[in-house]
Design a protein around this motif. Structure first.
Motif, short mmCIF file in Angstrom:
data_model
loop_
_atom_site.label_atom_id
_atom_site.label_comp_id
_atom_site.label_asym_id
_atom_site.label_seq_id
_atom_site.Cartn_x
_atom_site.Cartn_y
_atom_site.Cartn_z
N LEU A 13 -43.29 -19.04 13.54
CA LEU A 13 -43.68 -20.45 13.57
C LEU A 13 -43.41 -21.05 14.96
N GLY A 14 -42.28 -20.72 15.54
CA GLY A 14 -41.94 -21.19 16.89
C GLY A 14 -42.93 -20.67 17.92
N ALA A 15 -43.30 -19.40 17.80
CA ALA A 15 -44.27 -18.81 18.74
C ALA A 15 -45.64 -19.48 18.59
N ALA A 16 -46.05 -19.73 17.35
CA ALA A 16 -47.34 -20.39 17.10
C ALA A 16 -47.33 -21.82 17.64
N ALA A 17 -46.25 -22.54 17.43
CA ALA A 17 -46.15 -23.91 17.93
C ALA A 17 -46.16 -23.92 19.46
N THR A 18 -45.44 -23.01 20.06
CA THR A 18 -45.41 -22.92 21.52
C THR A 18 -46.80 -22.63 22.07
N HIS A 19 -47.49 -21.68 21.44
CA HIS A 19 -48.85 -21.35 21.86
C HIS A 19 -49.77 -22.57 21.74
N TYR A 20 -49.67 -23.27 20.63
CA TYR A 20 -50.51 -24.45 20.41
C TYR A 20 -50.28 -25.49 21.50
N PHE A 21 -49.03 -25.82 21.77
CA PHE A 21 -48.73 -26.86 22.75
C PHE A 21 -49.09 -26.41 24.18
N GLN A 22 -48.93 -25.15 24.47
CA GLN A 22 -49.35 -24.65 25.79
C GLN A 22 -50.87 -24.75 25.94
#
Length: 165
Positions: A13-22
């Motif tokens: 979930l953290g990786a997906a959120a980071t990818h989304y915001f980047q």
């Protein structure tokens, strides 16, 4: 085991959120870079047009003065005037490629027409007054173009600043 699954899910979930915001940030940067490049291209085109139309206006003034001194000079001067007008028309095509602002394009056309009309003042007793009036009209038309173009450039810059907030 449940703790491990929660840890894995949290990591994903953290990786997906980071990818989304980047991705959102990268898209915003691309849009801002494009908008700034377009603003710079417009600024360059508007300046080049204004410079060309001022040179054309000057050529028409010089043409009028020479024709008043020597009416037979028209043939020699016509090609110089056409060259200046062609340069102005080239610049307006560039503006049309960079903006859909119909008011700006209309103001540019008015500046060209007013500059062209300077040499059509005639040579009679009232000609110097008419010539001066046409010169002032051309100058006002160029100024109106520059003010409108500048306003568009400045407003676009202010819009980018509010978008950054």
């Amino acid at each position: 085991m449940i703790t491990a699954l929660i840890a894995i899910a949290g990591t994903l979930l953290g990786a997906a959120a980071t990818h989304y915001f980047q991705r959102v940030n990268a898209d915003r940067t691309v849009r801002q870079n494009f908008a700034e490049r377009l603003r710079q291209d417009r600024l360059t085109a508007y300046h080049a047009f204004a410079t060309s139309v001022i040179e054309y206006r000057h050529e028409q003034i010089e043409r009028w003065h020479r024709l008043n001194r020597d009416p037979d000079a028209e043939a020699n001067m016509r090609s110089e005037a056409y060259d200046k007008k062609a340069a102005v028309r080239s610049q307006i095509l560039r503006i049309k490629l960079l903006t859909s602002d119909e008011a700006l394009i209309r103001l540019a056309e008015e500046a060209i027409d007013a500059s062209r009309d300077i040499q059509r003042s005639g040579t009679g007793p009232g000609a110097p007054g008419e010539h001066e009036g046409r010169y002032l009209r051309a100058t006002a038309a160029i100024d109106a173009f520059v003010r409108h173009a500048g306003s568009g450039i400045q407003n676009h810059s202010a819009g980018n600043l509010t978008e950054l907030r």
